[in-house]
Scaffold this active site. Structure first.
Site, mmCIF file in Angstrom:
data_model
loop_
_atom_site.group_PDB
_atom_site.id
_atom_site.type_symbol
_atom_site.label_atom_id
_atom_site.label_comp_id
_atom_site.label_asym_id
_atom_site.label_seq_id
_atom_site.Cartn_x
_atom_site.Cartn_y
_atom_site.Cartn_z
ATOM 1 N N GLU A 162 0.829 -1.219 0.000
ATOM 2 C CA GLU A 162 0.000 0.000 0.000
ATOM 3 C C GLU A 162 0.857 1.260 0.000
ATOM 4 O O GLU A 162 0.678 2.174 0.817
ATOM 5 C CB GLU A 162 -0.964 -0.014 1.188
ATOM 6 C CG GLU A 162 -1.980 -1.134 1.090
ATOM 7 C CD GLU A 162 -3.134 -1.024 2.104
ATOM 8 O OE1 GLU A 162 -2.964 -0.360 3.124
ATOM 9 O OE2 GLU A 162 -4.196 -1.606 1.835
ATOM 10 N N GLU A 170 -5.637 -8.391 -0.773
ATOM 11 C CA GLU A 170 -6.376 -8.092 0.465
ATOM 12 C C GLU A 170 -7.802 -7.716 0.116
ATOM 13 O O GLU A 170 -8.034 -6.960 -0.836
ATOM 14 C CB GLU A 170 -5.754 -6.912 1.235
ATOM 15 C CG GLU A 170 -4.440 -7.209 1.893
ATOM 16 C CD GLU A 170 -3.929 -6.039 2.728
ATOM 17 O OE1 GLU A 170 -4.757 -5.305 3.292
ATOM 18 O OE2 GLU A 170 -2.700 -5.875 2.785
#
Ligand code: BG6
Length: 480
Positions: free
Chosen positions: A178, A378
Site C-alpha cells: 500500500e 487483500e
C-alpha cells in the site's frame, strides 16, 4: 455465473503481515521496527508513535498473535481450508536488525526458511511482501527514514539477500505494501508506516512525501530488475491500496474531481507498471514549485524495473464531491478529502463503505489502464465477533461480504476477461489491526482468543466462515 469455476491455476489463499501476526518482536536477534513503537488505539483513538519503547504504553505488535511460535498449527489450518497460497511479509528487522549492517542475521533467515518449508510441505505457495509497514527503527532515528537516499541501498541490500536465499521457495513477491497510503501525508500513521517519515514535521510536507516516493519507486525498480537477474522465474509485483472514488453526481465538476482524485492512486500504478512519471504529476510539481531530487540513471532505472503484476487491496469505495473539496465540516470519510458517505451502500462499524460492485469496477479500470496481471492480495470485513456459549462463532456477515465480493470478482474474470492471478482475503487468521492496533477488529476464518482488554489464551478455533471458505476453494469458486 454463480456455478462457474475460476481458471484451474487460480491462487486462492489468505493474507497477513509479519508484524500483525508474528510477535516475538525481540526474539531470534530481531531489532526494533517502526511498528514496535506504535501503541494500541481503538476506533476513534489514534495509535501513538512513541520515541522508543515507553513503559506507559501498550504495544500490541510485540506479541501480536504469536505466529512466530505457532505458525505450524496455523499453517495446518490453512492447509485444511485448501489454501493454494499464503501471503505474508518478511520483517526486515529479523534479517537486518538495524538496517545498515553489512551481514544479515542468520537466525532471522532461518525462521523464514522454516516457515516457507512448512507452507511448501502442504503445496501452499508463499506470496511475500518485502516491506509491509516495517523498517528498522534505527534507520528512522539515524537516517530520517526514506527521505534519505541511503535507505534505497539498505533496502536493496536486504532485498537481494532474501531474493537470493528464497528464490527456489518463493516465486511471488511484492515490494511495498500500500505504497500510496502516504499520499494522505496529513495522517502521521500512514507516512510513518510507509516510510518512517512524519510529513507534517517538514516545512514542505507534500514535497517531502514525493521525495520519499521517488526513493521508493527507484528502490522498487532496482529490486525488480535484480530479482529477475537472480532468477527470471520470479514474479515481482507492486502493491496499492485501491479505493475507487466515484463522482458524487453527474455534475461535470464532480466527474472531473473524481478523475483528478483517482490520480492519487493511478500515480503509483503509472510509475510502478509503466516505468515513468505521468504528465499530470510533473505539471503538479511545476505548478507547486516542488524540486524532487533525482540522480542520473533514476529514470532509466524506473523503466528497467517495471513491476510484473499489480497486487492490490480492496475494502471499500468512496464518492467525492467537488464542492466539498476544501470543506472541513466533518462530514467526509476520514482520509479522503472531498468525500461524502455514499447513500447507496452500507458501511462497517469502522465506517468502511461496503461495495462489492466497486471490486469489479476496480479490476476493470486497472486492467484497461495497464493490461498487466492483477492479484487481489487483500479484501475482507473487519468486525466484532461474538463467541457463543458453545464456542461457535457465527460470522454470517463476513461470509456475506466475501461472497458478494467473490461474485463480482468472478464476473470481472469470466465475463469481462480481466487477468487475475488470485485472491487472498485479509487477516485469514485474526490479527492486530493496522489502523487501530485492536485485536477486536477481526477479519479471520480462524479466531484467536486474544482481546483488547488483555484477556485470552491465544487458542485458535474455526469460525463458521472457515468451512464456507473451504468449500469455495474446493469448488474453485463455483459454490459460494
Ligand atoms: C491494509 C493493510 O491497509 O488493510 C493491512 O495492508 C491492514 O496491514 C488492512 O491490516 C486492514 O486494516 P485494519 O486497520 O482494519 O487492520
Amino acid at each position: 455465473m454463480s456455478e462457474q469455476q475460476l481458471p484451474k491455476d487460480f491462487l486462492w489463499g489468505g493474507a497477513v503481515a509479519a508484524h500483525q501476526v508474528e510477535g516475538g518482536w525481540d526474539q531470534g536477534g530481531k531489532g526494533p521496527s517502526i511498528v514496535d513503537v506504535l501503541s494500541g488505539g481503538s476506533h476513534g483513538v489514534d495509535r501513538v508513535i512513541t520515541d522508543g519503547i515507553d513503559p506507559a504504553y501498550h504495544y500490541p505488535n510485540h506479541l501480536a498473535v504469536d505466529f512466530y511460535h505457532r505458525y505450524k498449527e496455523d499453517i495446518a489450518l490453512f492447509a485444511e481450508m485448501g489454501f493454494k497460497c499464503f501471503r505474508t511479509s518478511i520483517a526486515w528487522t529479523r534479517i537486518f536488525p538495524k538496517g545498515d549492517e553489512l551481514e544479515p542475521n542468520e537466525a532471522g533467515l532461518q525462521f523464514y526458511d522454516d516457515l516457507f518449508d512448512e507452507l511448501l510441505k502442504y503445496n501452499i505457495e508463499p506470496v511475500i511482501t518485502l516491506s509491509h509497514f516495517e523498517m528498522p527503527e534505527h534507520l528512522v532515528k539515524e537516517y530520517g527514514g526514506w527521505l534519505n537516499r541511503k535507505v534505497v541501498d539498505f533496502f536493496v541490500r536486504y532485498s537481494e539477500v532474501v531474493l537470493k536465499r528464497y528464490q527456489h521457495k518463493v516465486k511471488y513477491w511484492m515490494t511495498f505494501n500500500e505504497i500510496n497510503n502516504q499520499r494522505n501525508w496529513r495522517y502521521p500513521l500512514f507516512g510513518y508506516c510507509n516510510s518512517g517519515v512524519i510529513f507534517t514535521d517538514h516545512e514542505k510536507p507534500e514535497q517531502a512525501m514525493y521525495q520519499v516516493l521517488h526513493h521508493q519507486f527507484v528502490a522498487s525498480a532496482q529490486v525488480v530488475k535484480l530479482g529477475h537477474e537472480i532468477n527470471p522465474q520470479l514474479q515481482i509485483g507492486c502493491m496499492l491500496a485501491i479505493v475507487p472514488l466515484y463522482p458524487w453526481s453527474c455534475h461535470p465538476d464532480d466527474v472531473m474531481f473524481a478523475q483528478e482524485s483517482m490520480r492519487e492512486r493511478y500515480l503509483f500504478g503509472d510509475v510502478h507498471l509503466r516505468g515513468y512519471y505521468p504528465s499530470y504529476i510533473l505539471k503538479e510539481w511545476e505548478r507547486k514549485g516542488y524540486q524532487i531530487e533525482m540522480q542520473p540513471g533514476d529514470e532509466q532505472a524506473l523503466r528497467d524495473g517495471c513491476a510484473d503484476y499489480l497486487g492490490f487491496s480492496y475494502y471499500m469505495s468512496n464518492a467525492v464531491q467537488f464542492s466539498a473539496k476544501d470543506s472541513d465540516d466533518g462530514r467526509h470519510i476520514e482520509g479522503f478529502p472531498g468525500s461524502r458517505p455514499n447513500p447507496h451502500v452500507k458501511a462497517s462499524d469502522w465506517g468502511w463503505q461496503i461495495d462489492p460492485v466497486g471490486l469489479r469496477y476496480t479490476l476493470n479500470a486497472f486492467w484497461e489502464r495497464y493490461q498487466k496481471p492483477m492479484f487481489i492480495v487483500e479484501n475482507g470485513f473487519g468486525a466484532y465477533d461474538t463467541v457463543e456459549a458453545d464456542g461457535q462463532i457465527n460470522d454470517d456477515y463476513r461470509i456475506a461480504y466475501l461472497q458478494a465480493h467473490i461474485e463480482q470478482m468472478k464476473i470481472a474474470v469470466l465475463e469481462d476477461g480481466v487477468d487475475l492471478m488470485g485472491y487472498t482475503p485479509w487477516g485469514c487468521l485474526d490479527c492486530v489491526s493496522f489502523t487501530t492496533g485492536q485485536y477486536n477488529k477481526r477479519y479471520g476464518f480462524i479466531h484467536v482468543d486474544k482481546n483488547d482488554d488483555g484477556t485470552g489464551t491465544m487458542a485458535r478455533s474455526k469460525k463458521k466462515s472457515f468451512d464456507w471458505y473451504k468449500q469455495v476453494i474446493a469448488s474453485n469458486g463455483a459454490n459460494l
